[in-house]
Design a protein around this motif. Structure first.
Motif, mmCIF file in Angstrom:
data_model
loop_
_atom_site.group_PDB
_atom_site.id
_atom_site.type_symbol
_atom_site.label_atom_id
_atom_site.label_comp_id
_atom_site.label_asym_id
_atom_site.label_seq_id
_atom_site.Cartn_x
_atom_site.Cartn_y
_atom_site.Cartn_z
ATOM 1 N N PRO A 134 0.831 -1.212 0.000
ATOM 2 C CA PRO A 134 0.000 0.000 0.000
ATOM 3 C C PRO A 134 0.861 1.256 0.000
ATOM 4 O O PRO A 134 1.982 1.267 0.522
ATOM 5 N N THR A 135 0.338 2.306 -0.583
ATOM 6 C CA THR A 135 1.036 3.588 -0.606
ATOM 7 C C THR A 135 1.199 4.121 0.817
ATOM 8 O O THR A 135 0.262 4.088 1.612
ATOM 9 N N GLY A 136 2.400 4.593 1.120
ATOM 10 C CA GLY A 136 2.668 5.111 2.436
ATOM 11 C C GLY A 136 3.076 4.061 3.443
ATOM 12 O O GLY A 136 3.278 4.378 4.618
ATOM 13 N N SER A 137 3.207 2.813 3.009
ATOM 14 C CA SER A 137 3.584 1.721 3.904
ATOM 15 C C SER A 137 4.717 0.931 3.272
ATOM 16 O O SER A 137 4.831 0.860 2.045
ATOM 17 N N THR A 138 5.537 0.342 4.122
ATOM 18 C CA THR A 138 6.606 -0.530 3.641
ATOM 19 C C THR A 138 6.245 -1.999 3.823
ATOM 20 O O THR A 138 7.017 -2.869 3.438
ATOM 21 N N LYS A 139 5.099 -2.266 4.405
ATOM 22 C CA LYS A 139 4.683 -3.645 4.636
ATOM 23 C C LYS A 139 4.204 -4.267 3.331
ATOM 24 O O LYS A 139 3.452 -3.646 2.576
ATOM 25 N N VAL A 140 4.655 -5.489 3.090
ATOM 26 C CA VAL A 140 4.310 -6.203 1.869
ATOM 27 C C VAL A 140 3.306 -7.317 2.213
ATOM 28 O O VAL A 140 3.524 -8.086 3.154
ATOM 29 N N PHE A 141 2.226 -7.385 1.446
ATOM 30 C CA PHE A 141 1.183 -8.376 1.670
ATOM 31 C C PHE A 141 1.204 -9.406 0.548
ATOM 32 O O PHE A 141 1.266 -9.053 -0.633
ATOM 33 N N LYS A 142 1.151 -10.665 0.934
ATOM 34 C CA LYS A 142 1.133 -11.748 -0.036
ATOM 35 C C LYS A 142 -0.301 -11.977 -0.529
ATOM 36 O O LYS A 142 -1.250 -11.919 0.236
ATOM 37 N N GLY A 143 -0.418 -12.239 -1.809
ATOM 38 C CA GLY A 143 -1.722 -12.541 -2.395
ATOM 39 C C GLY A 143 -1.545 -13.337 -3.666
ATOM 40 O O GLY A 143 -0.434 -13.754 -4.016
ATOM 41 N N GLN A 144 -2.637 -13.544 -4.357
ATOM 42 C CA GLN A 144 -2.564 -14.237 -5.636
ATOM 43 C C GLN A 144 -3.660 -13.720 -6.561
ATOM 44 O O GLN A 144 -4.718 -13.276 -6.109
#
Length: 398
Positions: free
Chosen positions: A269-279
């Protein structure tokens, strides 16, 4: 030798034998000759040494000049590695299955709102209630009508039973039996009608409550107590079914062709450094004829940081290939196509045609033309000619 001279009126006789003075003169003459010979020999020696040194200097200079004409190039033997095909895109976060909730019944005045945005609700849970004072009275009236019809039906059944016991003795005709049977059936039908009317009213009253159609997360609330609502009031709540989110990213037509349902993706997400896994769970079956783009939808599990309407970027792993990876500086191009310079066993530059593939952060994938074992010129390839002698220098490890 005798000389005679006349001095001051006197005549004197001088006799020079020449022996002491001659010996002294000869000695100085010999000393001078020896000195001249020594100086000449020394001069000759120095001049000969200087000539030799100059000759050697010229030779060394000539050899150095010849050596300096052979260029030094950096080479590498990259081998083969697996490279992932990455498709990058940006898009908007949204609920994967958004459920708009409004008034299903006739509506009325809202008496209570029981949930707030961010609340989790179950299937059928009441979100808001609508005043039902009038509808409750109607329901009670219809309930009483049901009970009256049931009483009439029991009376008609009792009269039919008594008549059937007397018909054998001849006190009641068969015609009377038929009339009483019809009366019993009519009474039973009136019971069913009353019950249906009461059930309909109760169902309408239950629809006055605004309920969640399925379990999920409340996203928005657009109703307050005291508000008059009806079927035309529009959406009062929005829910995300199961709390599931997604990223809807628009991709170029060429990138869409590389994707299929099930490939993995990383969303930030914009403004975040967290990466979310998806497919990717859906790839658009159509391409916009104006923008020449299609939509890929990436499914994501619920997380408070994933807010519908927000902006995010995605890295979609579309697949992978095993190939030789080279930096862009190693690849040259001309009218005949792409090529690189390799160095043979005689340290000569060899023009080697190649076919390039995907371009990634790691470099350019070479799909054909190289095995990875060659010594490949990393830079300065544009200044080399086929067959030119070079001095190869292996690339230093980082």
């Amino acid at each position: 030798m005798n000389y005679e001279a006349k001095m001051f009126g006197r005549q004197e006789r001088l006799e020079f034998t020449g022996e002491p003075g001659a010996r002294s003169n000869r000695r100085w003459i010999w000393i001078g000759i020896v000195a001249i010979v020594v100086i000449g020999a020394l001069t000759f020696y120095l001049l000969s040494r200087g000539g030799d040194a100059a000759g050697k200097g010229e030779s060394a200079k000539s050899e150095g000049k010849g050596q300096s004409q052979v260029p030094t190039v950096t080479v590498v033997s990259p081998g083969r590695s697996t490279v992932q095909t990455i498709v990058s895109g940006t898009g908007t976060l949204a609920a994967r299955r958004e459920m708009p909730v409004g008034v299903a019944g006739e509506g009325g005045m809202v008496t209570r709102v029981l949930v707030e945005p961010g609340s989790w609700v179950g299937a059928g849970q009441v979100l808001a209630t609508v005043d039902r004072s009038v509808q409750s009275q109607t329901a009670q009236s219809l309930g009483a009508s049901v009970r009256v019809a049931q009483a009439d039906a029991r009376l008609a059944q009792s009269e039919l039973d008594r008549a059937q016991r007397l018909v054998a003795n001849g006190f009641i005709s068969k015609a009377d039996i038929e009339r009483k049977t019809a009366a019993r059936d009519q009474a039973a039908a009136r019971v069913r009608v009353a019950q249906a009317q009461a059930s309909e009213t109760n169902a309408r009253n239950r629809r006055l409550d605004i309920r969640a159609p399925a379990a999920g997360l409340v996203l928005t609330r657009q109703v307050e107590p005291g508000q008059i609502v009806s079927s035309g009031s529009g959406v009062l709540f929005r829910l995300a079914q199961g709390g599931q989110m997604e990223l809807r990213t628009q991709l170029a037509e060429s990138d869409i062709q590389k994707l299929h349902a099930g490939v993995q993706a990383e969303v930030t997400p914009t403004g975040s450094t967290k990466v979310f896994k998806g497919q990717v769970w859906q790839v658009s079956p159509i391409i916009d004829p104006q923008s020449r783009q299609g939509i890929a939808r990436v499914a994501l599990s619920y997380d408070p940081a994933l807010r519908p309407g927000g902006f995010a970027s995605a890295r979609i792993i579309a697949g992978g290939i095993t190939a030789v990876i080279l930096p862009q500086s190693a690849i040259q191009s001309d009218a005949q196509g792409n090529y690189v310079f390799t160095i043979n066993a005689r340290n000569e530059a060899v023009r080697t045609p190649v076919t390039t593939g995907e371009v990634s952060e790691s470099g350019v994938a070479i799909t054909s033309g190289l095995t990875g074992a060659e010594r490949i010129v990393l830079t300065a390839g544009a200044f080399l000619n086929p067959g030119q002698k070079v001095i190869p220098t292996p690339q230093k490890p980082n």
